[in-house]
Write a protein that holds these residues in place. Sequence first.
Motif, PDB file in Angstrom:
ATOM      1  N   VAL A  32       0.845  -1.159   0.156  1.00 27.17           N
ATOM      2  CA  VAL A  32      -0.034   0.082  -0.036  1.00 27.17           C
ATOM      3  C   VAL A  32       0.847   1.270  -0.122  1.00 27.17           C
ATOM      4  O   VAL A  32       1.865   1.344   0.843  1.00 27.17           O
ATOM      5  CB  VAL A  32      -0.949   0.025   1.252  1.00 27.17           C
ATOM      6  CG1 VAL A  32      -1.834   1.393   1.191  1.00 27.17           C
ATOM      7  CG2 VAL A  32      -1.820  -1.162   1.199  1.00 27.17           C
ATOM      8  N   GLU A  34       0.837   5.708  -0.177  1.00 25.14           N
ATOM      9  CA  GLU A  34       0.213   6.909  -0.179  1.00 25.14           C
ATOM     10  C   GLU A  34       1.004   8.009  -0.723  1.00 25.14           C
ATOM     11  O   GLU A  34       2.214   7.956  -0.662  1.00 25.14           O
ATOM     12  CB  GLU A  34      -0.298   7.058   1.096  1.00 25.14           C
ATOM     13  CG  GLU A  34      -1.453   6.032   1.948  1.00 25.14           C
ATOM     14  CD  GLU A  34      -1.629   6.480   3.288  1.00 25.14           C
ATOM     15  OE1 GLU A  34      -0.747   7.345   3.876  1.00 25.14           O
ATOM     16  OE2 GLU A  34      -2.588   6.031   3.975  1.00 25.14           O
ATOM     17  N   ALA A  75      -4.227  10.244  -1.871  1.00 19.84           N
ATOM     18  CA  ALA A  75      -4.389   9.002  -2.294  1.00 19.84           C
ATOM     19  C   ALA A  75      -3.730   7.615  -2.061  1.00 19.84           C
ATOM     20  O   ALA A  75      -2.680   8.042  -1.390  1.00 19.84           O
ATOM     21  CB  ALA A  75      -4.278   9.112  -3.546  1.00 19.84           C
ATOM     22  N   SER A  76      -4.431   6.611  -1.913  1.00 16.63           N
ATOM     23  CA  SER A  76      -3.699   5.352  -1.388  1.00 16.63           C
ATOM     24  C   SER A  76      -4.099   4.238  -2.788  1.00 16.63           C
ATOM     25  O   SER A  76      -5.241   4.501  -3.374  1.00 16.63           O
ATOM     26  CB  SER A  76      -4.497   4.873  -0.254  1.00 16.63           C
ATOM     27  OG  SER A  76      -4.134   5.695   0.813  1.00 16.63           O
ATOM     28  N   TYR A  77      -2.879   3.447  -2.853  1.00 19.53           N
ATOM     29  CA  TYR A  77      -3.135   2.454  -3.897  1.00 19.53           C
ATOM     30  C   TYR A  77      -2.494   1.148  -3.651  1.00 19.53           C
ATOM     31  O   TYR A  77      -1.516   1.257  -2.726  1.00 19.53           O
ATOM     32  CB  TYR A  77      -2.635   2.848  -5.261  1.00 19.53           C
ATOM     33  CG  TYR A  77      -1.411   3.266  -5.643  1.00 19.53           C
ATOM     34  CD1 TYR A  77      -0.483   2.409  -6.173  1.00 19.53           C
ATOM     35  CD2 TYR A  77      -0.822   4.750  -5.458  1.00 19.53           C
ATOM     36  CE1 TYR A  77       0.797   2.603  -6.366  1.00 19.53           C
ATOM     37  CE2 TYR A  77       0.445   4.780  -5.662  1.00 19.53           C
ATOM     38  CZ  TYR A  77       1.493   3.805  -5.953  1.00 19.53           C
ATOM     39  OH  TYR A  77       2.702   4.206  -6.150  1.00 19.53           O
ATOM     40  N   THR A  78      -2.974   0.159  -4.096  1.00 21.52           N
ATOM     41  CA  THR A  78      -2.189  -1.407  -3.883  1.00 21.52           C
ATOM     42  C   THR A  78      -2.170  -1.820  -5.337  1.00 21.52           C
ATOM     43  O   THR A  78      -2.648  -1.456  -6.091  1.00 21.52           O
ATOM     44  CB  THR A  78      -3.033  -1.966  -2.941  1.00 21.52           C
ATOM     45  OG1 THR A  78      -2.247  -3.137  -2.606  1.00 21.52           O
ATOM     46  CG2 THR A  78      -4.165  -2.413  -3.380  1.00 21.52           C
ATOM     47  N   PHE A  79      -1.354  -2.903  -5.253  1.00 22.21           N
ATOM     48  CA  PHE A  79      -1.139  -3.714  -6.544  1.00 22.21           C
ATOM     49  C   PHE A  79      -0.695  -5.090  -6.188  1.00 22.21           C
ATOM     50  O   PHE A  79      -0.348  -5.229  -4.913  1.00 22.21           O
ATOM     51  CB  PHE A  79      -0.201  -3.081  -7.264  1.00 22.21           C
ATOM     52  CG  PHE A  79       1.145  -2.705  -6.900  1.00 22.21           C
ATOM     53  CD1 PHE A  79       2.187  -3.839  -6.706  1.00 22.21           C
ATOM     54  CD2 PHE A  79       1.558  -1.669  -5.806  1.00 22.21           C
ATOM     55  CE1 PHE A  79       3.443  -3.488  -6.056  1.00 22.21           C
ATOM     56  CE2 PHE A  79       2.625  -1.495  -5.322  1.00 22.21           C
ATOM     57  CZ  PHE A  79       3.621  -2.463  -5.208  1.00 22.21           C
TER      58      PHE A  79
END
Length: 86
Positions: A32, A34, A75-79
């Motif tokens: 995760v 940010e 914003a936060s993102y994951t992959f």
Amino acid sequence: MPRTCAIGTGEPVDFQVKRSGPSKWVSQDPPVIEFSAYDDTFSAPAPEHCGPLTGFLGRRLGLPAATGNLLSYDASYTFRTYDRLP
């Protein structure tokens, strides 16, 4: 509101987003990340096609708005990495 009511139909809002700082890893598993970003230069056009409420919406929202407005967000993102795909 009519479905045709919109802001930026004839003159789209053009954001020039800049990062506020470096990205930050929050978690490694799951991954995760940010980050924060902003634009302090955009202008916003007046509402259009809102029927009798067009003028009211423009006044209430302060539109059209000249250059120099501020938009900021976090914003936060994951992959998933290839080795974790099914």
